[in-house]
Design a protein around this motif. Structure first.
Motif, PDB file in Angstrom:
ATOM      1  N   VAL A   3      25.211  35.675  -3.752  1.00 41.05           N
ATOM      2  CA  VAL A   3      24.213  35.568  -3.106  1.00 41.05           C
ATOM      3  C   VAL A   3      22.879  35.686  -4.154  1.00 41.05           C
ATOM      4  N   THR A   4      21.964  34.853  -3.540  1.00 41.18           N
ATOM      5  CA  THR A   4      20.815  34.943  -4.442  1.00 41.18           C
ATOM      6  C   THR A   4      19.446  35.549  -3.341  1.00 41.18           C
ATOM      7  N   ARG A   5      18.336  35.551  -3.961  1.00 39.79           N
ATOM      8  CA  ARG A   5      17.395  36.342  -3.372  1.00 39.79           C
ATOM      9  C   ARG A   5      16.804  35.269  -2.359  1.00 39.79           C
ATOM     10  N   SER A   6      15.957  35.740  -1.166  1.00 40.71           N
ATOM     11  CA  SER A   6      15.316  34.999  -0.592  1.00 40.71           C
ATOM     12  C   SER A   6      14.176  34.210  -1.005  1.00 40.71           C
ATOM     13  N   ARG A   7      14.023  33.040  -0.465  1.00 42.68           N
ATOM     14  CA  ARG A   7      12.958  32.042  -1.167  1.00 42.68           C
ATOM     15  C   ARG A   7      12.013  32.007  -0.014  1.00 42.68           C
ATOM     16  N   TYR A   8      12.131  32.628   1.085  1.00 43.31           N
ATOM     17  CA  TYR A   8      11.170  32.583   2.151  1.00 43.31           C
ATOM     18  C   TYR A   8       9.863  32.570   1.754  1.00 43.31           C
ATOM     19  N   GLY A   9       9.520  33.443   0.858  1.00 48.16           N
ATOM     20  CA  GLY A   9       8.194  33.994   0.572  1.00 48.16           C
ATOM     21  C   GLY A   9       7.506  32.825  -0.304  1.00 48.16           C
ATOM     22  N   SER A  10       8.325  32.073  -0.833  1.00 45.80           N
ATOM     23  CA  SER A  10       7.657  30.852  -1.802  1.00 45.80           C
ATOM     24  C   SER A  10       7.697  29.430  -1.063  1.00 45.80           C
ATOM     25  N   LEU A  11       8.010  29.466   0.304  1.00 47.95           N
ATOM     26  CA  LEU A  11       8.056  28.283   1.220  1.00 47.95           C
ATOM     27  C   LEU A  11       6.463  28.000   1.648  1.00 47.95           C
ATOM     28  N   GLY A  12       5.616  28.874   1.659  1.00 49.35           N
ATOM     29  CA  GLY A  12       4.281  28.656   1.974  1.00 49.35           C
ATOM     30  C   GLY A  12       3.464  27.916   0.963  1.00 49.35           C
ATOM     31  N   SER A  13       3.982  27.911  -0.266  1.00 50.43           N
ATOM     32  CA  SER A  13       3.257  27.239  -1.383  1.00 50.43           C
ATOM     33  C   SER A  13       3.647  25.652  -1.627  1.00 50.43           C
ATOM     34  N   LEU A  14       4.610  25.363  -0.668  1.00 54.03           N
ATOM     35  CA  LEU A  14       5.122  24.149  -0.756  1.00 54.03           C
ATOM     36  C   LEU A  14       3.882  23.138  -0.603  1.00 54.03           C
ATOM     37  N   ARG A  15       3.508  22.021  -1.395  1.00 55.72           N
ATOM     38  CA  ARG A  15       2.715  20.857  -0.916  1.00 55.72           C
ATOM     39  C   ARG A  15       3.239  19.461  -0.922  1.00 55.72           C
ATOM     40  N   VAL A  16       4.524  19.395  -0.256  1.00 54.03           N
ATOM     41  CA  VAL A  16       5.015  18.269  -0.149  1.00 54.03           C
ATOM     42  C   VAL A  16       5.430  17.958   1.369  1.00 54.03           C
ATOM     43  N   PRO A  17       5.617  16.790   1.864  1.00 56.17           N
ATOM     44  CA  PRO A  17       5.832  16.710   3.181  1.00 56.17           C
ATOM     45  C   PRO A  17       7.283  16.893   3.421  1.00 56.17           C
ATOM     46  N   ALA A  18       7.658  17.593   4.576  1.00 49.24           N
ATOM     47  CA  ALA A  18       9.072  18.136   4.634  1.00 49.24           C
ATOM     48  C   ALA A  18       9.618  17.678   6.066  1.00 49.24           C
ATOM     49  N   LEU A  19      10.760  17.389   6.228  1.00 52.21           N
ATOM     50  CA  LEU A  19      11.304  16.871   7.460  1.00 52.21           C
ATOM     51  C   LEU A  19      12.625  17.932   7.257  1.00 52.21           C
ATOM     52  N   VAL A  20      12.805  18.785   8.352  1.00 54.40           N
ATOM     53  CA  VAL A  20      13.831  19.831   8.426  1.00 54.40           C
ATOM     54  C   VAL A  20      14.765  19.273   9.515  1.00 54.40           C
ATOM     55  N   ILE A  21      15.989  18.716   9.094  1.00 55.08           N
ATOM     56  CA  ILE A  21      16.728  18.096  10.309  1.00 55.08           C
ATOM     57  C   ILE A  21      18.015  19.265  10.324  1.00 55.08           C
ATOM     58  N   HIS A  22      18.295  19.621  11.465  1.00 57.21           N
ATOM     59  CA  HIS A  22      19.359  20.548  11.822  1.00 57.21           C
ATOM     60  C   HIS A  22      19.835  20.526  13.313  1.00 57.21           C
ATOM     61  N   GLY A  23      21.348  20.705  13.498  1.00 55.61           N
ATOM     62  CA  GLY A  23      21.931  20.678  14.588  1.00 55.61           C
ATOM     63  C   GLY A  23      21.636  21.889  15.337  1.00 55.61           C
ATOM     64  N   THR A  24      21.366  21.921  16.509  1.00 52.82           N
ATOM     65  CA  THR A  24      21.045  23.053  17.477  1.00 52.82           C
ATOM     66  C   THR A  24      22.299  24.002  17.463  1.00 52.82           C
ATOM     67  N   ALA A  25      23.659  23.460  17.453  1.00 49.95           N
ATOM     68  CA  ALA A  25      24.909  24.041  17.769  1.00 49.95           C
ATOM     69  C   ALA A  25      25.652  24.308  16.438  1.00 49.95           C
ATOM     70  N   ASP A  26      25.094  24.367  15.394  1.00 51.88           N
ATOM     71  CA  ASP A  26      25.613  24.908  13.932  1.00 51.88           C
ATOM     72  C   ASP A  26      25.831  26.326  14.053  1.00 51.88           C
ATOM     73  N   THR A  27      27.045  26.502  14.047  1.00 51.41           N
ATOM     74  CA  THR A  27      27.482  28.061  13.666  1.00 51.41           C
ATOM     75  C   THR A  27      27.690  28.549  12.325  1.00 51.41           C
ATOM     76  N   PHE A  28      27.570  27.490  11.472  1.00 44.86           N
ATOM     77  CA  PHE A  28      27.910  27.856   9.914  1.00 44.86           C
ATOM     78  C   PHE A  28      26.368  28.439   9.540  1.00 44.86           C
ATOM     79  N   LEU A  29      25.521  27.773  10.098  1.00 46.67           N
ATOM     80  CA  LEU A  29      23.906  27.990   9.262  1.00 46.67           C
ATOM     81  C   LEU A  29      23.298  27.704  10.624  1.00 46.67           C
ATOM     82  N   PRO A  30      23.093  28.971  11.384  1.00 42.79           N
ATOM     83  CA  PRO A  30      22.389  28.801  12.705  1.00 42.79           C
ATOM     84  C   PRO A  30      20.967  28.039  12.613  1.00 42.79           C
ATOM     85  N   VAL A  31      20.546  27.555  13.645  1.00 39.05           N
ATOM     86  CA  VAL A  31      19.462  26.550  13.752  1.00 39.05           C
ATOM     87  C   VAL A  31      18.240  27.662  13.643  1.00 39.05           C
TER      88      VAL A  31
END
Length: 76
Positions: A3-31
């Motif tokens: 288990v690793t630490r959360s990286r949510y706090g670092s995401l605001g510093s990203l300066r690259v274009p991001a496209l987040v692709i995710h299934g709405t019915a994903d039960t393994f990693l919820p949307v």
């Protein structure tokens, strides 16, 4: 299991274009996780796959491929 630490706090510093692709019915990693990424990454664009779970290859892969290429074309 590692288990690793959360990286949510670092995401605001990203300066690259991001496209987040995710299934709405994903039960393994919820949307909700992907929705949080879109909130935290500046200018992130979501692409929600309605009714899709945690599967690959995705049956609509040509559509996804076009979306990725379009995203890249806009950012290069």
């Amino acid at each position: 299991m590692t288990v690793t630490r959360s990286r949510y706090g670092s995401l605001g510093s990203l300066r690259v274009p991001a496209l987040v692709i995710h299934g709405t019915a994903d039960t393994f990693l919820p949307v909700e996780h992907a929705r949080r990424l879109v909130e935290l990454i500046p200018n992130a664009q979501p692409l929600w796959l309605d009714g899709v779970g945690h599967q690959f290859p995705y049956p609509g892969l040509p559509t996804i491929t076009r979306a990725i290429v379009s995203h890249l074309d806009r950012t290069l």
